[in-house]
Design an enzyme around this catalytic site. Sequence first.
Site, PDB file in Angstrom:
ATOM      1  N   SER A 143       0.848  -1.195   0.000  1.00 55.63           N
ATOM      2  CA  SER A 143       0.000   0.000   0.000  1.00 55.63           C
ATOM      3  C   SER A 143       0.875   1.234   0.000  1.00 55.63           C
ATOM      4  O   SER A 143       2.045   1.200   0.418  1.00 55.63           O
ATOM      5  CB  SER A 143      -0.886   0.001   1.253  1.00 55.63           C
ATOM      6  OG  SER A 143      -1.591   1.219   1.395  1.00 55.63           O
ATOM      7  N   TYR A 157      -2.985  -1.125  10.218  1.00 50.83           N
ATOM      8  CA  TYR A 157      -2.847  -1.303   8.768  1.00 50.83           C
ATOM      9  C   TYR A 157      -1.527  -0.707   8.289  1.00 50.83           C
ATOM     10  O   TYR A 157      -0.793  -1.339   7.512  1.00 50.83           O
ATOM     11  CB  TYR A 157      -4.024  -0.638   8.064  1.00 50.83           C
ATOM     12  CG  TYR A 157      -4.074  -0.877   6.574  1.00 50.83           C
ATOM     13  CD1 TYR A 157      -4.722  -1.993   6.051  1.00 50.83           C
ATOM     14  CD2 TYR A 157      -3.488   0.020   5.675  1.00 50.83           C
ATOM     15  CE1 TYR A 157      -4.779  -2.208   4.677  1.00 50.83           C
ATOM     16  CE2 TYR A 157      -3.544  -0.192   4.308  1.00 50.83           C
ATOM     17  CZ  TYR A 157      -4.188  -1.309   3.818  1.00 50.83           C
ATOM     18  OH  TYR A 157      -4.229  -1.517   2.459  1.00 50.83           O
TER      19      TYR A 157
END
Length: 255
Positions: A143, A157
């Site tokens: 990401s 995350y």
Amino acid sequence: MATLEGKIAWITGGGTGIGRSSALELAAAGATVVVSGRRREALDAVAAEIKSAGGTADVEPLDVAIQAEVAAGGAAIEARHGRIDILVNSAGINAPNRFFKNLTAEAWDRVLQTNLNGTFYAIQAVLTGMRERRDGLVVNVASWAGKDHVYFTGAAYTASKHAMVAMTMSLHLEECMNGIRATAICPGEVATPILKGRPVPPSDEEIGRMLQPEDVGRSVRFVAEMPPHVTINEILITPTWNRMFLGGTDIAQPR
């Protein structure tokens, strides 16, 4: 660039989003694709879509957060197909309550167990065969949050994706002499179902400006079609309308 005819590709998180698009792209390039995830019906739908387009696919339902299931799944795929040439780790989650003010230890563990540990379990399941053949590709879907520090993705995350990027480089450092390639793909905002779990979901207009899953799927195919002597270490891919730069009301940090 080489085609993927005769290659066996295993995609975790293959039932939806980036995993689904990666499966479709690799199958279109000639690979035999195996999709894994927790929901059998979603996996069957992807496999049927690939077959209807003339490709080859089957399913291996499992939960990447459970090491025994991942090990058994990898062994089952190798038993059916003889090997695994390409692994795409696309399974990932986030917690709706993701900020330190409301993040629980249970939610932290769940995100890290899926995003980071699940990736490690899958790599562990394929490495022995790849070493024996002195060939293999691991693509980890990380990401933008694995390259920068983003408020709205939350601590768990962000930590999991930073660790995934670091683990990808460690894999390449240790295994490149065995012919094993490792790539971290780091997308910015992608219009996938994970957006529904945000504390404030983005508007339809904003979703339309984001990367689409097929954009990242094409990036996975690009990496996979490179010849064995070429490694794409990282790809950072973002929407042109990049809210990491521009901001947005649903991602702004409250004051």
